[in-house]
Scaffold this active site. Sequence first.
Site, PDB file in Angstrom:
ATOM      1  N   HIS A 256       0.837  -1.203   0.000  1.00  0.00           N
ATOM      2  CA  HIS A 256       0.000   0.000   0.000  1.00  0.00           C
ATOM      3  C   HIS A 256       0.873   1.254   0.000  1.00  0.00           C
ATOM      4  O   HIS A 256       0.625   2.198  -0.765  1.00  0.00           O
ATOM      5  CB  HIS A 256      -0.921  -0.011   1.210  1.00  0.00           C
TER       6      HIS A 256
ATOM      7  N   GLU B  15       2.910   6.154  11.771  1.00  0.00           N
ATOM      8  CA  GLU B  15       2.444   6.491  13.120  1.00  0.00           C
ATOM      9  C   GLU B  15       1.524   5.415  13.682  1.00  0.00           C
ATOM     10  O   GLU B  15       1.210   5.422  14.874  1.00  0.00           O
ATOM     11  CB  GLU B  15       1.748   7.854  13.105  1.00  0.00           C
ATOM     12  N   ASP B  16       1.081   4.497  12.831  1.00  0.00           N
ATOM     13  CA  ASP B  16       0.286   3.359  13.295  1.00  0.00           C
ATOM     14  C   ASP B  16       1.168   2.172  13.665  1.00  0.00           C
ATOM     15  O   ASP B  16       0.655   1.085  13.930  1.00  0.00           O
ATOM     16  CB  ASP B  16      -0.702   2.923  12.202  1.00  0.00           C
TER      17      ASP B  16
ATOM     18  N   ASP C 219      -3.854   7.913  -1.395  1.00  0.00           N
ATOM     19  CA  ASP C 219      -4.220   6.906  -0.401  1.00  0.00           C
ATOM     20  C   ASP C 219      -5.632   6.381  -0.657  1.00  0.00           C
ATOM     21  O   ASP C 219      -5.882   5.178  -0.670  1.00  0.00           O
ATOM     22  CB  ASP C 219      -4.121   7.533   0.993  1.00  0.00           C
TER      23      ASP C 219
END
Length: 247
Positions: A38, A65-66, A122
Amino acid sequence: MCAHHPDADVELIEFAHGEAARWHAGQTRHSGDPYLTHCLAVAAIVADVGMPPAAVCAALLHDVEDTSCPPGRVAEHFGPDVAQLVSDVRTVELRAILPNNLHPGVSRSPHEEAVLAIRLADRLHNMRTIEFVAPGKQHGKARETIDVFAPLARAAGLAEVSRELHDLSAAVLQPTPTAYAVTTRLLALLTMLLPGTQRVRWRQEWQAELAVLPTRRTRTRFTFRVLLGTPRLSLTLRRPAGQEPRW
């Protein structure tokens, strides 16, 4: 990337790729593919629309950040501009970048342009792979995309992105007959002839193109061309770099 920015710092982009691979290691998407696919797809779209290297790096890192990536690491290794892009991609409301009337002539800062491009890229890749999302969520995502993201892309001057967002959403909201699903499965099966590292890319590209074809006849013709061309494509992808074709 080189076509738009021939003097781009390729090493920095390669480092961003390595960072994305490191922090997303072990994560998978709904399709079962590595999450890194992705990040790569979003970065490729951002590069294709002419965004600068900093935006491409931020696209590769837009979801770190995830992960367990330490706070401040992006700023430390890529500078405050890339770090701010990564942060704003997650937090800024798109309608704060474009005015309510979506007037395409309004001037925006390079930072705003980059944030918008990454958000649109995205969503575009997520729509290309929406078949793997739970059916109950597909309709809501498609409706939001056709009502918000497609007009935003058009106002930003990204006509091709807008068109694909619209067509992919319409395919979910107004699905074609069963024959379309059969054709989609056939294309997915054809990717099994390709090298494992290439299957995700070609499946997504074929299915995205299939989704925007307007009639059953054009979809059938497209599938037939893919069917005939896949053996040669497989040989080409498996050929060692630098080796000349024999045909």
